[in-house]
Write an enzyme that holds these catalytic residues in place. Structure first.
Site, PDB file in Angstrom:
ATOM      1  N   ASP A 194      29.066  43.658  52.704  1.00 48.48           N
ATOM      2  CA  ASP A 194      29.305  42.375  53.238  1.00 48.48           C
ATOM      3  C   ASP A 194      29.787  42.386  54.399  1.00 48.48           C
ATOM      4  O   ASP A 194      30.929  42.835  54.685  1.00 48.48           O
ATOM      5  CB  ASP A 194      30.370  41.766  51.984  1.00 48.48           C
ATOM      6  N   ASP A 250      35.951  40.378  45.042  1.00 50.23           N
ATOM      7  CA  ASP A 250      36.567  40.713  45.317  1.00 50.23           C
ATOM      8  C   ASP A 250      38.147  40.648  44.703  1.00 50.23           C
ATOM      9  O   ASP A 250      38.167  39.604  43.988  1.00 50.23           O
ATOM     10  CB  ASP A 250      36.642  40.722  46.650  1.00 50.23           C
TER      11      ASP A 250
END
Length: 344
Positions: free
Chosen positions: A240, A61
């Site tokens: 996720d 991320d």
């Protein structure tokens, strides 16, 4: 994708991730890896793959969610985000450009663009202003990405992130803006951050009506088994969440029949397998034994529970894929979704 925040999936060895969980990709966190072990160490190691030994894909991320959660020790400007480290209070700056550089150094196979993740309860004016900045940041990320090269001999790709909070018109604008970039995949961010579940599902539908159907669509940070099946029905391809491992470390196990709190006394003399209906890994333990380990505060309890939950999640999405291929996903989902949320 199992979450490996600082380069490791908590309480789980990569051997188990491959053999028992059968994970094909894990997630790392740019904010945490930037602070520790730091970019100098990662560059010298040859990237995160060489540093931690994981030889399958990694997604990182951008640190945008950590920016959101650091309210009080961060300041957002057009340039980027200035923040204080939660470790030692030192001051740092994330910009679209240096986040791209950071993810290049980490060596993630899939890199995420820097965005702001506004709170779920944000008013329209704030959400609109935030989205406009996220879009300007995306253009800067794409420019920097195109100007730089991978560092370790393999290709990397960049996913933009659709924001827009709970507002349909903002989500539509964001999805069109992102779709026009022609990226290899696209992410949906800013959900499961305080808004009602039904609003999350509505926003997924709004966004996925616009994002290209032939590109992966990644719903970030979600969620429960029910959330995942609902997301799949609405066109999501990738997920996720820390839930499998975080809940596992706190004695909550997921099964096809519902969730179990392994600290409850009811399991004390239950010598049946943890999940007798087939989501068990090759590591077969009884409910009574796992209950004992949690009560005794043995570290092995957290490992067993984390492996079980990750294996369950991966098996669940594998089952979903099979039913999509067979053409009966909706009927199958309806037959299992209620029991997934039960407390046993």
């Amino acid at each position: 994708m199992p979450v490996g925040t600082v380069g490791s999936v908590k309480a789980v060895h990569f051997r188990e991730l491959k053999k028992e969980v059968e994970a094909q990709i894990i997630l790392g966190n740019t904010y945490h890896l930037y602070l520790r072990p730091g970019l100098d160490t990662l560059r010298k190691a040859g990237g995160l793959h060489k540093f931690n030994g994981w030889d399958r894909p990694i997604l990182t991320d951008s640190g945008g969610f950590q920016v959101f959660s650091l309210t009080g020790i961060r300041k957002l400007t057009e340039e980027g985000c200035r923040f204080q480290s939660h470790i030692d209070g030192s001051r740092h700056m994330f910009t679209p450009e240096n986040v791209m550089d950071t993810e290049r150094i980490i060596g993630a196979d899939i890199m995420m663009a820097l965005d702001e993740c506004p709170p779920g309860e944000s008013d329209y004016a704030y959400a609109k202003k935030s989205l406009a900045m996220t879009q300007r940041w995306l253009d800067r990320c794409l420019k920097r990405f195109s100007e730089t090269e991978p560092l370790y001999g393999y290709e990397q790709t960049l996913f933009p992130i659709v924001q827009g909070c709970k507002y349909k018109d903002l989500r539509q604008e964001a999805a069109k803006f992102v779709a026009d970039k022609g990226a290899d995949g696209n992410a949906i961010g800013g959900l499961a951050v305080g808004e009602p579940t039904e609003v999350m599902y509505e926003m997924i539908e709004v966004v996925n009506a616009i994002l290209p159907k032939d590109k992966p669509r990644y719903l970030m940070g979600v969620g429960t088994p029910q959330n995942i099946l609902e997301g799949i029905e609405r066109g999501v391809d990738m997920f996720d969440c820390v839930m499998p491992t975080r809940n596992g470390r706190n004695a909550l196990l997921f099964t096809m029949n519902g969730t179990m709190n392994m600290r409850n006394k009811k399991w004390e003399n239950d010598f049946s397998p943890i999940d007798p209906d087939g989501c068990e890994t090759d590591l077969v333990y009884s409910k009574a034994y796992l209950h004992h380990l949690f009560k005794a505060q043995e570290l092995l309890a957290m490992q067993i529970a984390s492996i079980h939950n990750l294996a369950f999640y991966l098996r669940l999405v594998g089952m979903a894929r099979t039913h999509i291929e067979q053409g009966d996903f909706v009927a199958w989902k309806k037959s299992v979704i209620e029991q997934l949320g039960r407390r046993i």
